[in-house]
Design an enzyme around this catalytic site. Sequence first.
Site, PDB file in Angstrom:
ATOM      1  N   ASP A  38       2.919  -0.156  -2.496  1.00 12.69           N
ATOM      2  CA  ASP A  38       1.968  -0.503  -1.456  1.00 12.69           C
ATOM      3  C   ASP A  38       1.842  -2.031  -1.481  1.00 12.69           C
ATOM      4  O   ASP A  38       2.163  -2.665  -2.477  1.00 12.69           O
ATOM      5  CB  ASP A  38       0.641   0.195  -1.797  1.00 12.69           C
ATOM      6  CG  ASP A  38      -0.551  -0.442  -1.121  1.00 12.69           C
ATOM      7  OD1 ASP A  38      -0.574  -0.464   0.111  1.00 12.69           O
ATOM      8  OD2 ASP A  38      -1.464  -0.907  -1.835  1.00 12.69           O
ATOM      9  N   ASP A 230      -2.902   1.540  -4.795  1.00 15.49           N
ATOM     10  CA  ASP A 230      -4.293   1.360  -5.226  1.00 15.49           C
ATOM     11  C   ASP A 230      -5.326   1.959  -4.267  1.00 15.49           C
ATOM     12  O   ASP A 230      -6.481   2.104  -4.624  1.00 15.49           O
ATOM     13  CB  ASP A 230      -4.609  -0.132  -5.379  1.00 15.49           C
ATOM     14  CG  ASP A 230      -4.731  -0.822  -4.025  1.00 15.49           C
ATOM     15  OD1 ASP A 230      -3.949  -0.468  -3.112  1.00 15.49           O
ATOM     16  OD2 ASP A 230      -5.613  -1.676  -3.857  1.00 15.49           O
ATOM     17  N   ASP A 234      -3.315   5.708  -0.378  1.00 12.79           N
ATOM     18  CA  ASP A 234      -2.129   5.841  -1.216  1.00 12.79           C
ATOM     19  C   ASP A 234      -2.111   7.150  -1.999  1.00 12.79           C
ATOM     20  O   ASP A 234      -1.086   7.511  -2.588  1.00 12.79           O
ATOM     21  CB  ASP A 234      -2.035   4.667  -2.201  1.00 12.79           C
ATOM     22  CG  ASP A 234      -1.820   3.346  -1.489  1.00 12.79           C
ATOM     23  OD1 ASP A 234      -1.102   3.336  -0.468  1.00 12.79           O
ATOM     24  OD2 ASP A 234      -2.377   2.336  -1.941  1.00 12.79           O
TER      25      ASP A 234
HETATM   26  P1  ADP Z   1      -2.093  -1.479   3.705  1.00  6.20           P
HETATM   27  O1  ADP Z   1      -1.089  -0.385   3.820  1.00  6.20           O
HETATM   28  O2  ADP Z   1      -1.413  -2.830   3.603  1.00  6.20           O
HETATM   29  O3  ADP Z   1      -3.048  -1.268   2.536  1.00  6.20           O
HETATM   30  P2  ADP Z   1      -3.912  -0.448   5.827  1.00  6.20           P
HETATM   31  O4  ADP Z   1      -3.144   0.798   6.137  1.00  6.20           O
HETATM   32  O5  ADP Z   1      -5.174  -0.280   5.081  1.00  6.20           O
HETATM   33  O6  ADP Z   1      -2.957  -1.546   5.083  1.00  6.20           O
HETATM   34  O7  ADP Z   1      -4.231  -1.203   7.203  1.00  6.20           O
HETATM   35  C1  ADP Z   1      -3.207  -1.474   8.120  1.00  6.20           C
HETATM   36  C2  ADP Z   1      -3.639  -2.448   9.186  1.00  6.20           C
HETATM   37  O8  ADP Z   1      -4.749  -1.904   9.953  1.00  6.20           O
HETATM   38  C3  ADP Z   1      -4.158  -3.794   8.656  1.00  6.20           C
HETATM   39  O9  ADP Z   1      -3.139  -4.700   8.405  1.00  6.20           O
HETATM   40  C4  ADP Z   1      -5.064  -4.228   9.824  1.00  6.20           C
HETATM   41  O10 ADP Z   1      -4.306  -4.791  10.852  1.00  6.20           O
HETATM   42  C5  ADP Z   1      -5.652  -2.921  10.324  1.00  6.20           C
HETATM   43  N1  ADP Z   1      -6.975  -2.621   9.714  1.00  6.20           N
HETATM   44  C6  ADP Z   1      -7.297  -1.557   8.941  1.00  6.20           C
HETATM   45  N2  ADP Z   1      -8.601  -1.576   8.606  1.00  6.20           N
HETATM   46  C7  ADP Z   1      -9.126  -2.695   9.157  1.00  6.20           C
HETATM   47  C8  ADP Z   1     -10.434  -3.294   9.176  1.00  6.20           C
HETATM   48  N3  ADP Z   1     -11.494  -2.772   8.560  1.00  6.20           N
HETATM   49  N4  ADP Z   1     -10.569  -4.457   9.849  1.00  6.20           N
HETATM   50  C9  ADP Z   1      -9.537  -5.007  10.488  1.00  6.20           C
HETATM   51  N5  ADP Z   1      -8.295  -4.505  10.508  1.00  6.20           N
HETATM   52  C10 ADP Z   1      -8.081  -3.366   9.865  1.00  6.20           C
HETATM   53 MG    MG Z   2      -3.512  -1.165  -0.963  1.00  3.03          MG
END
Ligand code: ADP
Ligand code: MG
Length: 285
Positions: A38, A230, A234
């Site tokens: 991740d 994390d 995930d």
């Molecule tokens: P990762 O797989 O890197 O942990 P996430 O799946 O949690 O990322 O989020 C993917 C995308 O969704 C982020 O890069 C962002 O663009 C958007 N996003 C998710 N949650 C939020 C939030 N609370 N505020 C703003 N953008 C968000």
């Molecule tokens: Mg993460």
Amino acid sequence: ATPTALMVGTGRAAKMGILIKDGEALEVIDDLKAVIFDKTGTITVGKPVVTDVVGDRKKVLSIAAGLEDQSEHPLASAVVQQANEDQIEVQPVTEFEAVRGQGVRGKINGHQAFVGSERLAKEEIDSELAKQREQLQSEAKTVVLVGVDDKVIGLIAIQDSPKPTSAEAIQQLNNLGLETIMLTGDNQTVAEAIGKQVGIQKVIAGVLPNEKATYVKQAQEKGRVAFVGDGINDAPALTTADVGIAMGSGTDIAIESGEIVLVQNDLRGVVKALAMSRKTFQRIK
Ligand code: ADP
Ligand code: MG
């Protein structure tokens, strides 16, 4: 390995901050084809900070911080912290809704507002904004859109740097002949920029939370796979993988889903676990 050897192995690993909940994980980890990571909070520090605001700074931040105040996403705290630093009053929000892997939305002053990825925006952003977004993304910054009534009024760029030890850990895995893959919900350009910084071989971006486990299954067609993560999102990938490795700083559900926990949140722990496996099972390679 004898039960005693296994106990010695897991005991030694524990002293190095590698908690092995299941002896089988220690055995299997030496026989991997790929390690999937991740991005946020795993490869990166997971403490993002706002670096740029495009548009009316005060308006963009007050709306975004109002929404993010109710979110638990790592990106959310960066936005709220920036509004606090700027001493901007955050807008009260009703009908708050979190859309997993996309962002958050709610009502502000009777208007529908959102902050998040392009998936959340109903309309295309204009070419000027699109250009600025592209530039920021190429600098490895995650860009979120801020919108009111379906119109994007600004952008917030957020930076989350790789942990200082991530590149070394990934390099070592590459040298061992393992395939290293990054799986993230973030945008392709950002993910590739981060991937380059740490030397990861393959980047899969724009992945929705429920799709992570599907990618793990796909990778398993070629052999055994470890997943390192994390977040709440995930957990399914951690349980699907042949070895699930959770960050100690991760969410409770991630820690519960992993068979190995890296207490120090240092990806070099993956390499150490591999070495420990080899030693415990006396394999010569
Ligand atoms: P990762 O797989 O890197 O942990 P996430 O799946 O949690 O990322 O989020 C993917 C995308 O969704 C982020 O890069 C962002 O663009 C958007 N996003 C998710 N949650 C939020 C939030 N609370 N505020 C703003 N953008 C968000
Ligand atoms: Mg993460």
